[in-house]
Motif scaffolding. Structure first.
Motif, short mmCIF file in Angstrom:
data_model
loop_
_atom_site.label_atom_id
_atom_site.label_comp_id
_atom_site.label_asym_id
_atom_site.label_seq_id
_atom_site.Cartn_x
_atom_site.Cartn_y
_atom_site.Cartn_z
N MET A 1 0.82 -1.19 0.00
CA MET A 1 0.00 0.00 0.00
C MET A 1 0.87 1.26 0.00
SD MET A 1 -3.30 -0.33 2.40
CE MET A 1 -4.34 1.07 2.32
N LYS A 2 1.86 1.26 0.85
CA LYS A 2 2.73 2.43 0.92
C LYS A 2 3.51 2.61 -0.38
CE LYS A 2 3.37 2.53 5.89
NZ LYS A 2 4.32 2.45 7.00
N GLN A 3 3.90 1.49 -0.99
CA GLN A 3 4.63 1.56 -2.25
C GLN A 3 3.76 2.17 -3.34
OE1 GLN A 3 7.74 1.00 -2.84
NE2 GLN A 3 7.63 1.28 -5.04
N LEU A 4 2.48 1.77 -3.38
CA LEU A 4 1.57 2.32 -4.39
C LEU A 4 1.36 3.82 -4.17
CD1 LEU A 4 -1.26 -0.31 -4.91
CD2 LEU A 4 0.38 0.50 -6.56
N MET A 5 1.24 4.23 -2.93
CA MET A 5 1.06 5.66 -2.65
C MET A 5 2.30 6.45 -3.08
SD MET A 5 -1.89 6.49 -1.70
CE MET A 5 -1.57 8.17 -1.19
N LYS A 6 3.49 5.88 -2.89
CA LYS A 6 4.71 6.55 -3.35
C LYS A 6 4.70 6.72 -4.86
CE LYS A 6 8.28 5.62 0.06
NZ LYS A 6 9.57 4.97 0.30
N ARG A 21 -7.38 11.40 -7.11
CA ARG A 21 -8.28 11.06 -5.99
C ARG A 21 -8.92 9.69 -6.18
NH1 ARG A 21 -11.12 15.41 -2.63
NH2 ARG A 21 -12.28 13.52 -2.29
N THR A 22 -9.24 9.35 -7.41
CA THR A 22 -9.84 8.05 -7.69
C THR A 22 -8.89 6.92 -7.34
OG1 THR A 22 -11.18 8.97 -9.48
CG2 THR A 22 -10.81 6.58 -9.50
N ILE A 23 -7.66 7.03 -7.80
CA ILE A 23 -6.68 5.98 -7.53
C ILE A 23 -6.35 5.93 -6.04
CG2 ILE A 23 -4.34 5.17 -8.00
CD1 ILE A 23 -4.65 6.28 -10.82
N LYS A 24 -6.27 7.07 -5.40
CA LYS A 24 -6.01 7.12 -3.96
C LYS A 24 -7.14 6.42 -3.20
CE LYS A 24 -5.15 10.49 -0.31
NZ LYS A 24 -5.06 11.91 0.02
N GLY A 25 -8.38 6.64 -3.62
CA GLY A 25 -9.53 5.98 -3.00
C GLY A 25 -9.50 4.48 -3.21
N GLN A 26 -9.07 4.05 -4.38
CA GLN A 26 -8.96 2.62 -4.65
C GLN A 26 -7.93 1.97 -3.73
OE1 GLN A 26 -8.04 2.73 -8.81
NE2 GLN A 26 -10.17 2.41 -9.43
N ILE A 27 -6.83 2.66 -3.52
CA ILE A 27 -5.79 2.13 -2.64
C ILE A 27 -6.31 2.03 -1.21
CG2 ILE A 27 -3.53 2.60 -1.63
CD1 ILE A 27 -2.77 3.92 -4.32
N LYS A 28 -6.96 3.08 -0.74
CA LYS A 28 -7.46 3.10 0.64
C LYS A 28 -8.56 2.07 0.88
CE LYS A 28 -6.29 7.73 2.12
NZ LYS A 28 -6.79 8.97 2.72
N SER A 29 -9.37 1.80 -0.16
CA SER A 29 -10.46 0.85 0.02
C SER A 29 -9.99 -0.60 -0.10
CB SER A 29 -11.58 1.11 -0.99
OG SER A 29 -11.16 0.76 -2.29
N GLY A 30 -8.75 -0.78 -0.54
CA GLY A 30 -8.21 -2.13 -0.66
C GLY A 30 -8.28 -2.69 -2.05
N ASN A 31 -8.73 -1.92 -3.01
CA ASN A 31 -8.83 -2.37 -4.39
C ASN A 31 -7.48 -2.11 -5.08
OD1 ASN A 31 -9.74 -3.26 -6.82
ND2 ASN A 31 -11.43 -1.83 -6.97
N VAL A 32 -6.48 -2.83 -4.63
CA VAL A 32 -5.10 -2.59 -5.05
C VAL A 32 -4.88 -2.96 -6.52
CG1 VAL A 32 -2.69 -3.20 -4.58
CG2 VAL A 32 -4.29 -2.93 -2.70
N ASP A 33 -5.56 -3.99 -7.00
CA ASP A 33 -5.39 -4.41 -8.39
C ASP A 33 -5.83 -3.31 -9.35
OD1 ASP A 33 -4.37 -6.86 -7.66
OD2 ASP A 33 -6.34 -7.84 -7.68
N ALA A 34 -6.96 -2.68 -9.07
CA ALA A 34 -7.45 -1.61 -9.93
C ALA A 34 -6.52 -0.40 -9.87
CB ALA A 34 -8.86 -1.21 -9.52
N ALA A 35 -6.02 -0.09 -8.68
CA ALA A 35 -5.10 1.03 -8.53
C ALA A 35 -3.81 0.77 -9.30
CB ALA A 35 -4.81 1.28 -7.06
N ARG A 36 -3.31 -0.45 -9.21
CA ARG A 36 -2.08 -0.83 -9.92
C ARG A 36 -2.29 -0.69 -11.44
NH1 ARG A 36 2.72 -0.52 -9.52
NH2 ARG A 36 2.67 -1.37 -7.43
#
Length: 56
Positions: A1-6, A21-36
């Motif tokens: 999670m921290k790596q994705l935020m970086k 904001r969309t990608i940040k929300g995806q990371i926070k909600s746990g939808n890491v695959d979509a954020a990646r």
């Protein structure tokens, strides 16, 4: 999670605020695959534009 935020913060200047904001929300909600996926698409697009190519 921290790596994705970086990574997201590194590309922040290349993307619209709503996309950030969309990608940040995806990371926070746990939808890491979509954020990646979103981060990779942005990086790929930015990489192509760095050399003057604007096509997909």
């Amino acid at each position: 999670m921290k790596q994705l935020m970086k990574e997201l913060n590194n590309i922040k200047k290349y993307i619209p605020y709503n996309t950030f904001r969309t990608i940040k929300g995806q990371i926070k909600s746990g939808n890491v695959d979509a954020a990646r996926t979103g981060i990779n698409r942005i990086k790929k697009k930015a990489e192509g534009q760095a050399y003057g190519h604007t096509c997909n």
